[in-house]
Write a protein that holds these residues in place. Structure first.
Motif, mmCIF file in Angstrom:
data_model
loop_
_atom_site.group_PDB
_atom_site.id
_atom_site.type_symbol
_atom_site.label_atom_id
_atom_site.label_comp_id
_atom_site.label_asym_id
_atom_site.label_seq_id
_atom_site.Cartn_x
_atom_site.Cartn_y
_atom_site.Cartn_z
ATOM 1 N N LYS A 166 3.469 12.406 -9.888
ATOM 2 C CA LYS A 166 2.845 13.733 -9.865
ATOM 3 C C LYS A 166 3.877 14.860 -9.762
ATOM 4 C CE LYS A 166 -1.484 12.434 -7.646
ATOM 5 N NZ LYS A 166 -2.225 12.640 -6.408
ATOM 6 N N VAL A 211 2.938 6.454 -6.974
ATOM 7 C CA VAL A 211 1.964 7.347 -7.628
ATOM 8 C C VAL A 211 2.351 8.806 -7.367
ATOM 9 C CG1 VAL A 211 -0.466 8.040 -7.735
ATOM 10 C CG2 VAL A 211 0.113 5.638 -7.470
ATOM 11 N N ARG A 212 2.773 9.090 -6.141
ATOM 12 C CA ARG A 212 3.168 10.462 -5.805
ATOM 13 C C ARG A 212 4.323 10.936 -6.677
ATOM 14 N NH1 ARG A 212 2.774 11.651 0.632
ATOM 15 N NH2 ARG A 212 0.610 11.087 0.738
ATOM 16 N N ILE A 272 2.571 7.685 6.369
ATOM 17 C CA ILE A 272 2.136 6.544 5.546
ATOM 18 C C ILE A 272 3.012 5.315 5.771
ATOM 19 C CG2 ILE A 272 1.874 5.717 3.181
ATOM 20 C CD1 ILE A 272 1.391 8.589 2.330
ATOM 21 N N THR A 290 3.056 1.725 -3.184
ATOM 22 C CA THR A 290 2.252 2.157 -4.334
ATOM 23 C C THR A 290 1.953 3.653 -4.220
ATOM 24 O OG1 THR A 290 1.231 0.000 -4.300
ATOM 25 C CG2 THR A 290 0.196 1.625 -5.710
ATOM 26 N N ARG A 291 1.611 4.101 -3.016
ATOM 27 C CA ARG A 291 1.312 5.530 -2.829
ATOM 28 C C ARG A 291 2.520 6.386 -3.208
ATOM 29 N NH1 ARG A 291 -2.536 7.352 2.036
ATOM 30 N NH2 ARG A 291 -2.400 9.228 0.811
ATOM 31 N N TYR A 318 0.839 -1.214 0.000
ATOM 32 C CA TYR A 318 0.000 0.000 0.000
ATOM 33 C C TYR A 318 0.874 1.266 0.000
ATOM 34 C CZ TYR A 318 -2.857 3.648 2.199
ATOM 35 O OH TYR A 318 -3.471 4.830 2.498
#
Lengths: 82, 379
Positions: free
Chosen positions: B29, B25-26, B91, B21-22, B18
């Motif tokens: 961006k 993805v960050r 996180i 993956t975050r 989890y």
């Protein structure tokens, strides 16, 4: 191994039991397999969705792909039983 | 990070998947290369407006009443960096959390040194505050409290709960003693790297790669420090070299001592070619100059020319090395997607994104041409 003292009814009942056991294992084991696969995919899907909501549809699709394994198991179970 | 590990079967914990993956993805961006090129063509108010539309830098508009120009951008990007790093800590689970916390301790060192220097040299609080990035263990409330203290003794007392406090207590006996800050800073970074390497050696997914990355970072820092010491006007003896070098890198400290005393090109080149810096330096200069024929001997000769003339390291080459290292880290993080590497790749990328935006803001404020600013951009 069939016991020589068994009647035909007993053998038939035993075979039916084995079939039921096989069907149960087919569904149960594929269910466990799908669960293990979905554990990682689901975690990644939730992580990706938390950062970018737009990917929700795509990750939902990816998450349910391992469900096909259970469907195969179910088909095998039905073939065994009927 | 890994719950069960056998020879063939590896089950990675869902919380690690989890979190990784975050971070991945960050990272997608963060600003791409083309975006920097666009930003560089904008005027300062356009840059502010553009950043205000980005998710990470939205508070630039809230700060517009308090700051302006380059300072506004710096304040906004610093806040974004601190927020991102705090969020990363929130996180990251288990081992990832511990390693991330240890990694972010470098911001604590920078903050504490800025406050101590500001307190001793009576630098205006506002000026010191602008330098602080509350991304580590010391939060903004404690940093504000430290800023309000007037004597360095009080600052030290307030830092008693900090994990690196023993170093301060050991070295900082007299407030304002000449040359003490450099010694403290060296020692803090030595302890920082030692702690991080210790933690990474305890074993985790991707830790071997992390150790290699850290050891190379130590080598580069040592080499830069050696070049700086060599070009310093005042004569420096070998004890200063020993005090400045950080142990734990690929290159043994004895080799740096040997390099420091060399006066002939042949010997320097032959010793330098033995170091782990050469392959990365060669690749970096090759990419920078777009010269495929640039060899490792050319790289060693390039360093010799700076060394011989007592010149500081070339900034462009330093940036090129950082670029190569970041790309290597990213490719490693793709190879080990559920390890500490995606976290580190994101943190490093974010750090350089903020550095890039600060360079653009300051460059524009000083009226530098775009080509000159571009030399400071890490993409």
């Amino acid at each position: 191994m069939v016991d020589v003292g068994m009647t035909l009814e007993m053998v038939q009942a035993s075979q039916l039991g084995m079939k039921a056991l096989g069907a149960g294992l087919a569904v149960g084991l594929t269910g466990i397999g799908a669960g293990v696969a979905e554990m990682a995919i689901g975690s990644a899907a939730v992580g990706a969705t938390a950062e970018n909501r737009d990917v929700f549809g795509l990750v939902l699709l990816l998450t349910v792909i391992p469900e096909t394994i259970v469907i195969f198991g179910l088909v095998v179970a039905l073939l065994l039983l009927f | 990070m890994r719950e069960h590990e056998h020879e063939d079967v590896v089950v990675i914990s869902p919380s690690c998947v989890y979190a990784c993956t975050r971070f991945r993805v960050r990272k997608t961006k963060l600003l791409p290369r083309e975006e920097y090129l666009r930003i560089m063509r904008m005027s300062m108010p356009e840059v502010v407006a553009h950043l205000g539309r980005q998710e990470d830098y939205q508070d630039v508009m809230d700060l517009a009443g308090e700051f302006s120009g380059a300072q506004l951008i710096e304040e906004a990007v610093n806040r974004s960096l601190a927020r991102s790093f705090r969020s990363a800590m929130a996180i990251a689970p288990g081992d990832l959390h511990t390693l991330t916390g240890e990694y972010l301790a470098r911001w604590d060192i920078a903050n504490v040194m800025a406050i101590l220097r500001g307190t001793v040299h009576n630098v205006p609080r506002r000026q010191v505050r602008d330098l602080l990035i509350p991304a580590g263990e010391i939060d903004s409330a404690l940093l504000d409290h430290l800023l309000n203290l007037t004597a360095c003794g009080e600052v030290l007392e307030a830092l008693q709960g900090w994990r690196l406090y023993p170093v301060l207590a050991e070295y900082y006996r007299i407030c304002g003693e000449k040359g003490v800050f450099a010694r403290i800073e060296n020692e803090l970074y030595r302890r920082y790297y030692a702690g991080l390497l210790d933690l990474a050696t305890s074993g985790c997914s991707g830790c071997q790669e992390l150790i290699a990355y850290l050891r190379f970072e130590i080598d580069i820092t040592n080499m830069k420090n050696l070049l700086r010491l060599h070009c310093a006007r005042e004569a420096c003896d070998i004890t200063v070299v020993d005090r400045t070098m950080i142990p734990g890198g690929h290159i043994p400290l004895g080799l740096f001592r040997r390099l420091y005393d060399i006066e002939t090109e042949e010997e320097f080149v032959s010793v330098f070619l033995q170091t782990a810096i050469v392959p990365i330096l060669t690749q970096a200069v090759r990419e920078l100059r777009q010269d495929p024929d640039f060899s490792s001997t050319d790289a060693a000769e390039l360093v010799w020319r700076r060394w011989h003339r007592h010149l500081r390291p070339v900034h462009e080459v330093e940036i090129a090395i950082t670029r190569v290292r970041l790309h290597q880290m990213e490719s490693l993080s793709r190879r080990h997607p559920f390890s500490v590497l995606p976290v580190l790749a994101y943190l490093e990328r974010k750090r350089y994104e903020v550095a890039n935006l600060r360079a653009i803001a300051r460059g524009k404020a000083f009226g530098l041409p775009s080509e000159r600013i571009w030399q400071y951009i890490v993409t």
